[in-house]
Every structure is written in C-alpha cells, then in structure tokens.
Enzyme design. Structure first.
Site, PDB file in Angstrom:
ATOM      1  N   CYS A 112       0.799  -1.449   0.475  1.00  0.00           N
ATOM      2  CA  CYS A 112      -0.169   0.329   0.213  1.00  0.00           C
ATOM      3  C   CYS A 112       0.611   1.414   0.080  1.00  0.00           C
ATOM      4  O   CYS A 112       0.231   2.670   0.210  1.00  0.00           O
ATOM      5  CB  CYS A 112      -0.720   0.001   1.188  1.00  0.00           C
ATOM      6  SG  CYS A 112      -0.495   0.479   2.788  1.00  0.00           S
TER       7      CYS A 112
HETATM    8  C1  LIG Z   1       0.961  -5.762   3.206  1.00  0.00           C
HETATM    9  S1  LIG Z   1       1.303  -6.797   3.131  1.00  0.00           S
HETATM   10  C2  LIG Z   1       0.829  -7.522   2.919  1.00  0.00           C
HETATM   11  C3  LIG Z   1       0.611  -8.997   4.000  1.00  0.00           C
HETATM   12  C4  LIG Z   1      -0.315  -9.582   4.782  1.00  0.00           C
HETATM   13  N1  LIG Z   1      -1.573  -9.817   4.319  1.00  0.00           N
HETATM   14  C5  LIG Z   1      -0.060 -10.100   5.586  1.00  0.00           C
HETATM   15  O1  LIG Z   1      -0.905 -11.224   6.808  1.00  0.00           O
HETATM   16  O2  LIG Z   1       0.994  -9.700   6.514  1.00  0.00           O
HETATM   17  C6  LIG Z   1       2.678  -6.726   1.412  1.00  0.00           C
HETATM   18  C7  LIG Z   1       3.245  -7.886   1.084  1.00  0.00           C
HETATM   19  O3  LIG Z   1       3.738  -7.881  -0.174  1.00  0.00           O
HETATM   20  C8  LIG Z   1       4.868  -8.367   0.134  1.00  0.00           C
HETATM   21  N2  LIG Z   1       6.063  -8.278  -1.871  1.00  0.00           N
HETATM   22  C9  LIG Z   1       6.456  -6.745  -1.657  1.00  0.00           C
HETATM   23  N3  LIG Z   1       6.880  -7.062  -2.758  1.00  0.00           N
HETATM   24  C10 LIG Z   1       6.408  -8.252  -3.455  1.00  0.00           C
HETATM   25  C11 LIG Z   1       7.067  -9.347  -4.553  1.00  0.00           C
HETATM   26  N4  LIG Z   1       7.236  -8.782  -5.305  1.00  0.00           N
HETATM   27  N5  LIG Z   1       7.090 -10.372  -4.658  1.00  0.00           N
HETATM   28  C12 LIG Z   1       5.645 -10.440  -3.610  1.00  0.00           C
HETATM   29  N6  LIG Z   1       5.523 -10.446  -2.706  1.00  0.00           N
HETATM   30  C13 LIG Z   1       5.934  -9.317  -2.047  1.00  0.00           C
HETATM   31  C14 LIG Z   1       5.751  -7.450   1.051  1.00  0.00           C
HETATM   32  O4  LIG Z   1       7.214  -8.453   1.214  1.00  0.00           O
HETATM   33  C15 LIG Z   1       4.858  -7.676   1.856  1.00  0.00           C
HETATM   34  O5  LIG Z   1       5.033  -8.711   3.200  1.00  0.00           O
END
Ligand SMILES: C[S@@+](CC[C@H](N)C(=O)[O-])C[C@H]1O[C@@H](n2cnc3c(N)ncnc32)[C@H](O)[C@@H]1O
Length: 412
Positions: free
Chosen positions: A72
């Site tokens: 976000c």
């Molecule tokens: C808003 S958080 C989601 C957290 C999750 N809903 C939870 O229950 O903890 C977004 C997540 O996207 C991951 N993320 C960022 N870039 C990414 C990528 N290229 N591929 C996969 N995951 C990614 C981050 O590491 C982060 O954990």
C-alpha cells in the site's frame, strides 16, 4: 476443501482468519519476497510453498481462493502516493502482476471462484478511484462480481483505529455478499498492554523535564511554548499550531504531561484549568484521573487534545493532524513503531507515554500470545516484527468477512 493461494502472504493473516472462521482449506501456494516474514509465516502456520517474487511467477497452481493484499506504500496517505499505474514500477503497481496471473488462469480455464483484496482506504479516494475502477472493470470482464467496503478494526473487537478497504470478488455469481455487521468494542487498549515493559520503550524523563522546564535561560522559557490565554494567564494554556513563529516552537510537537485543576474564579465559581506546574513534576500520578493527563498538540482550533492513561496517541508531526488521541484505542499501526504511543505509567508510577512493544503490536493485529511466542522464537529482530505487524491485516476483521463468505463457499 478450499484450495487457497496467498499472494503477498506476509505473516499469513489470511490463513489465520480462515482457521478462525473454521473454513476447511489448504494453502497450495504463497508468494512473498520478505525472508523475515516468510520465516515468521512458517513458525505460525508450518512449512509452505513459497513461489517468491510475484513478477517471476508464470502460472499459479489451481485454486479456489486467491488473496492479494498488495503493498500500500504508494497509495497510503502516510506513504509516497506515487500511485499504482501499470508499468510505474511502484510497489503498489504489483497489482497488475495479479492481473497478468489472472489472465493466464483465464486462458487455462482456471480462474478461482473467489478473490480477496485488502488495501488502505485511500484506494477508493477521489485520487485513486479511477485506477481502482480500472481494476474493477477488469475483474468484471473476467466474470467476477465485486463487493468492497471499508472496515475499521475497532468495529471488530480490536482496539485499533485501522481502516482498510476489503473486496470480495465471486466468479459467475448472481447473489449478494454482506460485509459483517459492526460489533461493540469490549476490549480496551490497556487490556492488551504488557504488565512490565523495558524502560527503553518510554519517553525519557529527561525529555519530559525538558518540555516542562520553566527555568529562564537567556530569556527563553521552554515551558512557555504553552502560551497563556485570556485572563487566567497563569494556567489556561493553549498550544499554538503555528510552528516556526517563535524560537521555542519546535518543542510543541511533543506530548506533555499536565493536569486539570479546579480553580476559583472571581465570581466564586470553580473553573477547570489545564495546568503545568513550574517544578517540572506535573507528571506525578495521583488517584484522580484528571490530574494525570497528557497534552497532545493537534491541528484543531483548540490546538491540543487531552489523553489519559490507556489512550493511544499519534506522535508524529501531531501539530498538523487531527484526532491525535484515540480513547482506549491505538491509532493505525504502521511499519515503524515511532508514529504511535500509549499513555501509561512508567516504572516510577509517573504518567508517561511509551512506544508499543512488538508483542503489543501483534496483539493489536489480532494474534494470541501462544502464536506470538512461536513467531518470536524465530529470533527475528524487533524492527522486522514491527514491520510485519504494521503490514498485516487485523485477523479479527478478516475472520468476520470469511465467516460471511463461508455460506457461499459451502453452497457452490
Ligand atoms: C501489505 S503486505 C501483506 C501482508 C499480509 N497480508 C499479512 O498477512 O502479513 C505486502 C507484502 O507484499 C510483499 N511483497 C512486496 N513485493 C513483492 C513481490 N515482488 N512479490 C511478492 N511479494 C512481495 C511484502 O514483502 C509484504 O509482505
């Protein structure tokens, strides 16, 4: 058995909510690039198949539900607001990777029956609605019916003021989906605080003394950043919101201990005044709650709000914000612990403010101590734990959503 893929899985609030909603499920894959979050995920839920970077995934395994709580950072008002345009390379634009994978699924006749999105409320703001509408149109074209709503964690049993936009999309569906009704909040912030916390979490006494210091130093009296107002100049304090107009103004950005005291007026009536003592000891706690307050500057006409023990407060650039004090609740947790604090007693029984501990943050995201213990056993640093908590979804919110979805899941 519902086959589930958690994209952007984090610590798996999705999986936890499915368990708590008692929906029979199996996680067929997850995707996250954060090794610390992946480690904690496994401590909480067991070994998982992590497909890693979403950009490198060619095709997803067959599933009935795909969750995507994508980053976000570029949508949130506290973030960079760069948006999530396709090809913009922002973290939030990873949404379009989900589009790519859904298109592959469509071409292979493998579209999942359900989708769950979670992101900040700002995604449906005037600024971002056109882009979000593009996403809705895409899903509609694929055959999904979309239901979205902003839910606040405080309405689902957790004393955190955290508004998030949730969307459930259901494939080839004519029916309705109702988001859960609000519940009365019975848990208070203080119920989730640890009994004893390390001194390092407290605002230092030195800092408090500095804020309440009434000594005259070369004509500067720090305590006088509270400009007396009206005829009760000695104790009717108001905090200016115009930072930068006086040499002492940079001090007014911090919360300060104070007390409400009854004083006789000339007409013989008692009037309440907000008072700082000039000995710097206003923070001595007494049994009377109004004696133990914290003044938090805020961007209202009054210029400040009062917080009492057990309240949560914003501490970051409060003079530009409103609603900085949350009664018995914590403001939205972010990825760093420095934006919010709780009003509490310190080890000397003085009213003070302190940061939350990582355990408290996890509790405020809906996790129980047994799970938290398992997560903390991984040895991941506090910084990482704060980040994970702030990134995650309040489990209770999602559980209530899944409970409402359960009937639809079981009837298809
Ligand atoms: C808003 S958080 C989601 C957290 C999750 N809903 C939870 O229950 O903890 C977004 C997540 O996207 C991951 N993320 C960022 N870039 C990414 C990528 N290229 N591929 C996969 N995951 C990614 C981050 O590491 C982060 O954990």
């Amino acid at each position: 058995m519902l086959r589930v893929i958690e994209l952007f899985s984090g610590i798996g609030a999705q999986e936890q909510a499915l368990k708590e909603a008692e929906i029979k499920h199996r996680i067929v894959a997850t995707s996250d690039i954060d090794s610390y979050a992946n480690k904690v995920y496994e401590a909480l839920h067991g070994e998982k198949i992590n497909l890693g970077d979403i950009k490198t995934i060619q095709r997803l395994p067959n599933a009935d539900l795909i969750t995507y709580s994508f980053p976000c950072t570029d949508i949130s008002i506290s973030g960079r607001m760069k948006g999530f345009d396709k090809g913009s390379n922002t973290g939030s634009s990873l949404l379009w990777e989900v589009q790519r994978l859904l298109e592959v699924a469509r071409d292979n006749n493998e579209l999942p029956r359900f989708l769950l999105m979670e992101n900040v409320k700002n995604i449906i703001s005037k600024k971002f609605m056109p882009k979000f509408q593009e996403w809705l149109d895409f899903l509609t074209e694929l055959g999904y019916k979309n239901f979205y709503q902003v839910l606040n964690a405080k309405d689902y049993g957790v004393p955190q003021n955290r508004e998030r936009c949730f969307m459930i999309s259901i494939l080839n569906y004519e029916g309705d989906f109702k988001f859960p009704e609000k519940q009365e909040l019975k848990v208070k912030l203080r119920d989730l605080l640890e009994d004893e916390v390390d001194e390092k979490y407290f605002l230092s006494n030195k800092l408090i003394d500095c804020f309440t210091d009434m000594k005259n130093r070369n004509g500067l009296i720090r305590g006088l950043r509270f400009r007396p107002k009206g005829k009760d100049e000695d104790y009717a304090w108001t905090i200016t919101t115009h930072a930068g107009s006086r040499p002492t103004d940079n001090y007014i950005i911090e919360p300060i201990p104070a007390a409400l005291r009854g004083r006789y007026e000339s007409d013989g009536k008692i009037k309440q005044h907000l008072e700082l003592k000039d000995d710097g000891n206003t923070n001595t706690i007494t049994t009377v709650q109004k004696d133990n307050l914290i003044i938090v500057p805020e961007a209202t006409k009054k210029g400040y709000a009062l917080a009492k023990e057990g309240d949560g407060i914003y501490t970051n650039r409060v003079q530009y914000k409103r609603g900085v004090v949350q009664k018995d609740k914590i403001p939205t947790l972010k990825t760093s612990p420095n934006d919010v604090a709780v009003v509490t007693k310190d080890i000397n029984n003085l009213i003070s403010i302190r940061r939350l501990t990582p355990r408290e943050c996890f509790r405020l995201m809906g996790w129980c101590d047994e799970d938290i213990n398992r997560a903390f056993k991984t040895g991941v640093s506090d910084t990482q734990l704060y980040k994970m908590a702030g990134n995650s979804i309040v489990v209770n919110c999602l559980t209530e959503i899944f409970k409402n979805l359960k009937e639809i899941i079981e009837n298809v």
